[in-house]
Design an enzyme around this catalytic site. Structure first.
Site, mmCIF file in Angstrom:
data_model
loop_
_atom_site.group_PDB
_atom_site.id
_atom_site.type_symbol
_atom_site.label_atom_id
_atom_site.label_comp_id
_atom_site.label_asym_id
_atom_site.label_seq_id
_atom_site.Cartn_x
_atom_site.Cartn_y
_atom_site.Cartn_z
ATOM 1 C CG ASP A 127 40.471 34.439 28.326
ATOM 2 O OD1 ASP A 127 41.301 35.187 28.871
ATOM 3 O OD2 ASP A 127 39.376 34.137 28.828
ATOM 4 C CG ASN B 36 49.371 36.082 40.057
ATOM 5 O OD1 ASN B 36 50.308 35.340 39.775
ATOM 6 N ND2 ASN B 36 48.142 35.641 40.277
ATOM 7 C CG LEU C 84 38.565 40.187 36.783
ATOM 8 C CD1 LEU C 84 37.529 39.875 37.843
ATOM 9 C CD2 LEU C 84 39.219 38.908 36.273
ATOM 10 C CG HIS D 111 42.531 32.093 31.299
ATOM 11 N ND1 HIS D 111 41.491 32.960 31.551
ATOM 12 C CD2 HIS D 111 41.999 30.848 31.245
ATOM 13 C CE1 HIS D 111 40.366 32.267 31.624
ATOM 14 N NE2 HIS D 111 40.639 31.002 31.452
ATOM 15 C CB ILE E 138 42.672 45.000 26.539
ATOM 16 C CG1 ILE E 138 43.210 44.388 27.839
ATOM 17 C CG2 ILE E 138 43.586 46.121 26.059
ATOM 18 C CD1 ILE E 138 43.296 45.348 29.015
ATOM 19 C CG ASN F 73 45.129 37.705 30.703
ATOM 20 O OD1 ASN F 73 45.075 38.206 31.824
ATOM 21 N ND2 ASN F 73 44.254 36.800 30.291
HETATM 22 C C1 GAR Z 1 44.579 34.675 39.010
HETATM 23 O O1 GAR Z 1 44.407 33.308 39.281
HETATM 24 C C2 GAR Z 1 44.480 34.934 37.522
HETATM 25 O O2 GAR Z 1 44.927 33.867 36.729
HETATM 26 C C3 GAR Z 1 43.008 35.130 37.336
HETATM 27 O O3 GAR Z 1 42.602 35.873 38.452
HETATM 28 C C4 GAR Z 1 43.415 35.483 39.582
HETATM 29 C C5 GAR Z 1 43.858 36.731 40.272
HETATM 30 O O4 GAR Z 1 44.449 36.407 41.505
HETATM 31 N N1 GAR Z 1 42.706 35.799 36.106
HETATM 32 C C6 GAR Z 1 41.623 35.537 35.400
HETATM 33 O O5 GAR Z 1 40.776 34.753 35.757
HETATM 34 C C7 GAR Z 1 41.527 36.315 34.091
HETATM 35 N N2 GAR Z 1 40.496 35.746 33.253
HETATM 36 P P1 GAR Z 1 45.284 37.489 42.304
HETATM 37 O O6 GAR Z 1 44.435 38.772 42.320
HETATM 38 O O7 GAR Z 1 45.440 36.903 43.674
HETATM 39 O O8 GAR Z 1 46.566 37.697 41.603
#
Ligand code: GAR
Length: 189
Positions: free
Chosen positions: A145, A14, A85, A104, A88, A102
């Site tokens: 969240d 992302n 993860l 989720h 904050i 954020n």
């Molecule tokens: C993403 O899918 C994001 O939504 C999730 O981690 C992934 C990171 O992917 N976030 C959470 O689960 C937060 N609770 P990436 O490192 O490939 O962007």
């Protein structure tokens, strides 16, 4: 010039997508990527893309004002958690009201809270027999969240879907909507 600071803990796909989205935008810049993991793949992406990055540890984050001072010096218009993860801390939430968001990988308030991240979420969704899942982009407060929801997008779950194929569908939604929502928030700010 509007300034984005990103936080990530892992792969950073992302992060890379957001950097690409804004790279030719004369009004928005991604200044820095902060991570809590020294070996996170997101650091390789930053090196390849020529984006500054900074790694911090748990003590610096939770027991000092070090990251607060770093953020103040970066003067961000938006702080974006893109696969970050850790919770904050209050000092950051208080100093950047409505400036931390954020993403989720589920339709909050379902499948949120401590321990619910990445594949853990997609496995829980698969086990639930829900017929849809999606993404939630929300403001960050002191609880995991729970901040106000800015945007949600949904996708269908087919019986043949596995946690892995659900993850792929979710990433597609994230790549499509996260930069758009960031862009919109910056335009409105
Ligand atoms: C993403 O899918 C994001 O939504 C999730 O981690 C992934 C990171 O992917 N976030 C959470 O689960 C937060 N609770 P990436 O490192 O490939 O962007």
């Amino acid at each position: 010039m509007k300034r984005i600071v990103l936080f990530a803990s892992g792969s950073g796909s992302n992060v890379e997508n957001i950097i690409h989205y804004f790279q030719n935008n004369a009004n928005v810049t991604v200044t820095t990527v902060l991570t809590n993991k020294r070996d996170a793949k997101v650091l390789d992406r930053c090196n390849r893309l020529g984006i500054s990055s900074l790694c911090f540890n748990r003590t610096a984050f939770y027991s000092t004002d070090c990251i607060l001072e770093v953020l103040k010096s970066l003067e961000p218009d938006l702080i974006v958690l893109a696969g970050f993860l850790w919770k904050i801390p209050t000092n950051l939430v208080k100093n950047f009201p409505n400036k931390i968001i954020n993403i989720h990988p589920a339709l909050l308030p379902k499948y949120g809270g401590k321990g619910m991240y990445g594949m853990n979420v997609h496995r829980a969704v698969k086990e639930s027999k829900d017929q849809e899942t999606g993404i939630t982009i929300h403001y960050v407060n002191e609880n995991y969240d729970e901040g106000a929801i800015i945007h949600q997008a949904k996708t269908k779950i087919e019986p043949a879907d596995s946690p892995e194929t659900i993850a792929k569908k979710i990433h597609e939604l994230e790549y499509k909507y996260f930069p758009l929502i960031i862009d919109q928030l910056l335009t409105d700010s």
